[in-house]
Design a protein around this motif. Sequence first.
Motif, short mmCIF file in Angstrom:
data_model
loop_
_atom_site.label_atom_id
_atom_site.label_comp_id
_atom_site.label_asym_id
_atom_site.label_seq_id
_atom_site.Cartn_x
_atom_site.Cartn_y
_atom_site.Cartn_z
N LYS A 75 25.03 -11.04 1.94
CA LYS A 75 24.00 -12.06 2.14
C LYS A 75 22.63 -11.42 2.33
O LYS A 75 22.52 -10.34 2.90
CB LYS A 75 24.35 -12.92 3.35
N TRP A 95 24.93 -11.95 -2.99
CA TRP A 95 25.54 -11.25 -4.12
C TRP A 95 27.03 -11.28 -3.85
O TRP A 95 27.46 -10.98 -2.74
CB TRP A 95 25.09 -9.79 -4.20
N GLY A 101 23.38 -15.54 -6.06
CA GLY A 101 22.80 -16.83 -5.73
C GLY A 101 21.42 -16.58 -5.15
O GLY A 101 21.29 -16.36 -3.95
N SER A 102 20.42 -16.54 -6.01
CA SER A 102 19.08 -16.16 -5.54
C SER A 102 18.51 -17.19 -4.58
O SER A 102 17.80 -16.83 -3.65
CB SER A 102 18.14 -15.94 -6.72
N SER A 155 20.44 -19.29 -2.72
CA SER A 155 21.30 -19.37 -1.54
C SER A 155 21.45 -18.04 -0.83
O SER A 155 22.01 -17.97 0.24
CB SER A 155 22.67 -19.93 -1.88
N ALA A 171 17.05 -15.79 1.60
CA ALA A 171 16.79 -16.55 0.37
C ALA A 171 15.46 -17.27 0.43
O ALA A 171 14.83 -17.38 1.48
CB ALA A 171 17.91 -17.55 0.15
N ARG A 211 30.91 -10.28 -0.30
CA ARG A 211 29.84 -11.28 -0.36
C ARG A 211 28.73 -10.76 0.54
O ARG A 211 28.85 -10.78 1.76
CB ARG A 211 30.32 -12.64 0.09
N ASP A 233 28.16 -11.89 -9.18
CA ASP A 233 27.40 -13.13 -9.23
C ASP A 233 26.31 -13.07 -8.17
O ASP A 233 26.49 -12.43 -7.14
CB ASP A 233 28.32 -14.33 -8.98
#
Length: 110
Positions: free
Chosen positions: A69, A48, A42-43, A45, A72, A67, A40
């Motif tokens: 980071k 990946w 979160g572009s 936030s 963003a 996760r 998943d």
Amino acid sequence: PDGQTFAEFIRGALISELKIAEAYGETAPVQLSGRLNSIDAGSMSGFWALSMTLNSSNGKSITVDQRYKFEASFFAEPACAQAAQALMPAIQDTIKQFIQHPDFPGMLKG
């Protein structure tokens, strides 16, 4: 990426890393297989999230939940570009977690 599924792309990256480490062989007595449990992004936030399991034919397995980071943006175009640029480092970091896992050497033994 490169017209492949995420799983195919990650498989290729892992094989490349194992070849560089001279730990890969088509006919090796121990075979590794993997499963991409989830991925998943979160572009806006800046993350990946990857969950993968690596299984050895000797019965051992490792699961890594990662996760990764990245910086963003709240604007769509730069956010998507930054997410795309962060994919490879996220995959490399996840592979690194597998390789540095204390149980990884045991996965390569018959």
